[in-house]
Scaffold this motif. Structure first.
Motif, PDB file in Angstrom:
ATOM      1  N   GLY A   1       7.317  -3.711  -3.148  1.00 39.83           N
ATOM      2  CA  GLY A   1       8.560  -3.917  -2.430  1.00 39.83           C
ATOM      3  C   GLY A   1       8.417  -4.182  -0.956  1.00 39.83           C
ATOM      4  N   ALA A   2       7.676  -3.344  -0.239  1.00 41.86           N
ATOM      5  CA  ALA A   2       7.559  -3.483   1.212  1.00 41.86           C
ATOM      6  C   ALA A   2       6.821  -4.763   1.586  1.00 41.86           C
ATOM      7  N   GLN A   3       5.730  -5.057   0.915  1.00 38.78           N
ATOM      8  CA  GLN A   3       4.977  -6.266   1.234  1.00 38.78           C
ATOM      9  C   GLN A   3       5.779  -7.521   0.918  1.00 38.78           C
ATOM     10  N   ALA A   4       6.502  -7.502  -0.194  1.00 39.59           N
ATOM     11  CA  ALA A   4       7.318  -8.658  -0.555  1.00 39.59           C
ATOM     12  C   ALA A   4       8.407  -8.901   0.485  1.00 39.59           C
ATOM     13  N   ALA A   5       9.002  -7.829   1.004  1.00 41.75           N
ATOM     14  CA  ALA A   5      10.019  -7.975   2.041  1.00 41.75           C
ATOM     15  C   ALA A   5       9.424  -8.595   3.303  1.00 41.75           C
ATOM     16  N   CYS A   6       8.236  -8.129   3.707  1.00 44.75           N
ATOM     17  CA  CYS A   6       7.551  -8.714   4.868  1.00 44.75           C
ATOM     18  C   CYS A   6       7.322 -10.200   4.673  1.00 44.75           C
ATOM     19  N   ASP A   7       6.803 -10.552   3.508  1.00 44.49           N
ATOM     20  CA  ASP A   7       6.476 -11.947   3.236  1.00 44.49           C
ATOM     21  C   ASP A   7       7.719 -12.826   3.266  1.00 44.49           C
ATOM     22  N   ARG A   8       8.835 -12.331   2.728  1.00 41.63           N
ATOM     23  CA  ARG A   8      10.069 -13.115   2.733  1.00 41.63           C
ATOM     24  C   ARG A   8      10.604 -13.301   4.153  1.00 41.63           C
ATOM     25  N   LEU A   9      10.548 -12.247   4.958  1.00 44.93           N
ATOM     26  CA  LEU A   9      11.030 -12.360   6.334  1.00 44.93           C
ATOM     27  C   LEU A   9      10.222 -13.375   7.134  1.00 44.93           C
TER      28      LEU A   9
ATOM     29  N   MET B   1       0.856  -1.190   0.000  1.00 46.13           N
ATOM     30  CA  MET B   1       0.000   0.000   0.000  1.00 46.13           C
ATOM     31  C   MET B   1       0.884   1.228   0.000  1.00 46.13           C
ATOM     32  N   VAL B   2       0.695   2.124  -0.954  1.00 41.49           N
ATOM     33  CA  VAL B   2       1.477   3.353  -1.052  1.00 41.49           C
ATOM     34  C   VAL B   2       0.571   4.531  -0.766  1.00 41.49           C
ATOM     35  N   LEU B   3       0.973   5.352   0.202  1.00 41.24           N
ATOM     36  CA  LEU B   3       0.182   6.526   0.537  1.00 41.24           C
ATOM     37  C   LEU B   3       1.095   7.734   0.584  1.00 41.24           C
ATOM     38  N   GLN B   4       0.647   8.849  -0.015  1.00 44.60           N
ATOM     39  CA  GLN B   4       1.477  10.049  -0.061  1.00 44.60           C
ATOM     40  C   GLN B   4       0.993  11.082   0.948  1.00 44.60           C
ATOM     41  N   LEU B   5       1.936  11.582   1.773  1.00 47.75           N
ATOM     42  CA  LEU B   5       1.664  12.672   2.691  1.00 47.75           C
ATOM     43  C   LEU B   5       2.377  13.918   2.166  1.00 47.75           C
ATOM     44  N   ALA B   6       2.438  14.976   2.950  1.00 47.88           N
ATOM     45  CA  ALA B   6       2.937  16.260   2.460  1.00 47.88           C
ATOM     46  C   ALA B   6       4.392  16.187   2.019  1.00 47.88           C
ATOM     47  N   ALA B   7       5.259  15.584   2.808  1.00 49.91           N
ATOM     48  CA  ALA B   7       6.687  15.604   2.507  1.00 49.91           C
ATOM     49  C   ALA B   7       7.191  14.296   1.906  1.00 49.91           C
ATOM     50  N   PHE B   8       6.588  13.189   2.271  1.00 53.86           N
ATOM     51  CA  PHE B   8       7.028  11.877   1.815  1.00 53.86           C
ATOM     52  C   PHE B   8       5.817  11.031   1.450  1.00 53.86           C
ATOM     53  N   SER B   9       6.067  10.030   0.619  1.00 55.59           N
ATOM     54  CA  SER B   9       5.079   8.972   0.431  1.00 55.59           C
ATOM     55  C   SER B   9       5.639   7.709   1.066  1.00 55.59           C
ATOM     56  N   PHE B  10       4.755   6.804   1.470  1.00 57.85           N
ATOM     57  CA  PHE B  10       5.171   5.636   2.231  1.00 57.85           C
ATOM     58  C   PHE B  10       4.590   4.370   1.601  1.00 57.85           C
ATOM     59  N   ASP B  11       5.485   3.460   1.293  1.00 53.65           N
ATOM     60  CA  ASP B  11       5.093   2.131   0.838  1.00 53.65           C
ATOM     61  C   ASP B  11       5.116   1.224   2.056  1.00 53.65           C
ATOM     62  N   THR B  12       3.969   0.662   2.401  1.00 52.64           N
ATOM     63  CA  THR B  12       3.849  -0.122   3.626  1.00 52.64           C
ATOM     64  C   THR B  12       3.468  -1.564   3.321  1.00 52.64           C
ATOM     65  N   GLY B  13       4.120  -2.494   4.003  1.00 51.52           N
ATOM     66  CA  GLY B  13       3.742  -3.904   3.978  1.00 51.52           C
ATOM     67  C   GLY B  13       3.602  -4.403   5.405  1.00 51.52           C
ATOM     68  N   ALA B  14       2.756  -5.406   5.616  1.00 51.71           N
ATOM     69  CA  ALA B  14       2.566  -5.968   6.962  1.00 51.71           C
ATOM     70  C   ALA B  14       2.142  -7.423   6.861  1.00 51.71           C
ATOM     71  N   THR B  15       2.707  -8.251   7.730  1.00 49.40           N
ATOM     72  CA  THR B  15       2.373  -9.675   7.773  1.00 49.40           C
ATOM     73  C   THR B  15       2.462 -10.147   9.220  1.00 49.40           C
ATOM     74  N   THR B  16       1.531 -10.997   9.620  1.00 50.87           N
ATOM     75  CA  THR B  16       1.604 -11.645  10.937  1.00 50.87           C
ATOM     76  C   THR B  16       1.278 -13.119  10.782  1.00 50.87           C
ATOM     77  N   HIS B  17       1.877 -13.949  11.642  1.00 53.97           N
ATOM     78  CA  HIS B  17       1.655 -15.397  11.564  1.00 53.97           C
ATOM     79  C   HIS B  17       1.757 -15.978  12.966  1.00 53.97           C
ATOM     80  N   VAL B  18       0.954 -16.988  13.235  1.00 52.65           N
ATOM     81  CA  VAL B  18       0.948 -17.618  14.550  1.00 52.65           C
ATOM     82  C   VAL B  18       2.225 -18.397  14.817  1.00 52.65           C
TER      83      VAL B  18
END
Length: 259
Positions: A219-227, A1-18
């Motif tokens: 990029g960010a989500q793929a990194a989360c998934d690999r970790l 998910m990419v979201l743009q704010l005033a100074a920067f935009s942020f590509d965010t990924g998140a994953t959780t597993h039991v």
């Protein structure tokens, strides 16, 4: 998910597993790039209702609302943690539980500023211009022994009481938070994680994976998934939660959004 704010935009990924051993996931996370807030709460294993504690913490963090400045955002965040701590203390007292608590690690951003807030052994890292750095410092007995020169960082990884936490939300009447802050830079990649990740991966391995988290929609989500996948391959003896946040200058060409 990419979201743009005033100074920067942020590509965010998140994953959780039991994980491979536990039957209940006591980790919870909140991802609010629209507010400049990312956080991981890890319910304390071995105590009652760890998932209740982590769920309450992220629910209150999620209620912060838009801030008008970096100090306002930090004040709102602290207010929610104070509320969460008080509610967890009341719940423990009313149910006769010893402790109902969770560790916490969070990244806050506003304009060109960032702050890292934590309590316990959940961590925040930053990869900047090829340099990988742990921005948090574990609140554990093992880390205290390292700081005192009693054991080495290498010995701390296998120390018998390495998982004994010295701070967490819900443990004492006033929450004990630690803070770091600074300026954001284009290309920064932050990692927020529970100790289920760092218990199985070395910092160099995490850094190598984060190096692939370029600020793109995947990029960010793929990194989360690999970790998380690597953690599972190594047995995943605990719940594991990973958030990756990659920063780029505002005004860069927009990427495809990914939820």
């Amino acid at each position: 998910m990419v979201l743009q704010l005033a100074a920067f935009s942020f590509d965010t990924g998140a994953t959780t597993h039991v994980g491979r051993v536990r039957t209940l996931n006591e980790d919870r996370y909140v991802v609010r790039p629209d507010l400049g807030v990312w956080a991981v709460a890890d319910g304390m294993g071995g105590h009652d209702r760890g998932e209740v504690a982590s769920s309450l913490i992220v629910r209150l963090i999620d209620s912060i609302g838009p801030a008008v400045s970096a100090p306002d955002l930090l004040a709102r965040f602290e207010d929610r943690i104070i509320r969460a701590n008080a509610e967890l203390r009341r719940l423990a007292e009313s149910t006769g539980a010893d402790i109902i608590g969770a560790t916490l690690a969070a990244l806050l951003t506003s304009e060109t500023y960032y702050a890292v807030v934590w309590s316990g052994d959940s961590r925040v890292y930053r990869l900047r211009a090829g340099s990988f750095e742990q921005l948090t410092r574990d609140h554990t007995e093992a880390q205290e022994l390292v700081d005192q020169g009693v054991i080495s960082p290498e010995e701390a990884r296998t120390w018998p009481r390495r998982n004994v936490i010295t701070r967490a939300i819900g443990v004492v009447d006033e929450p004990e938070l630690a803070f770091e802050h600074g300026l954001l830079a284009p290309g920064d990649v932050f990692l927020i994680c529970s100790d289920g990740l760092t218990g199985h991966l070395e910092d160099r391995e995490i850094a190598a994976t984060l190096g692939t988290a370029e600020p793109t929609a995947a990029g960010a989500q793929a990194a989360c998934d690999r970790l998380v996948a690597t953690t599972l391959d190594r047995g995943a003896t605990d719940n594991v939660t990973v958030i990756v946040v990659a920063c780029r200058p505002a005004g860069a060409p927009p990427d495809r959004h990914r939820e």
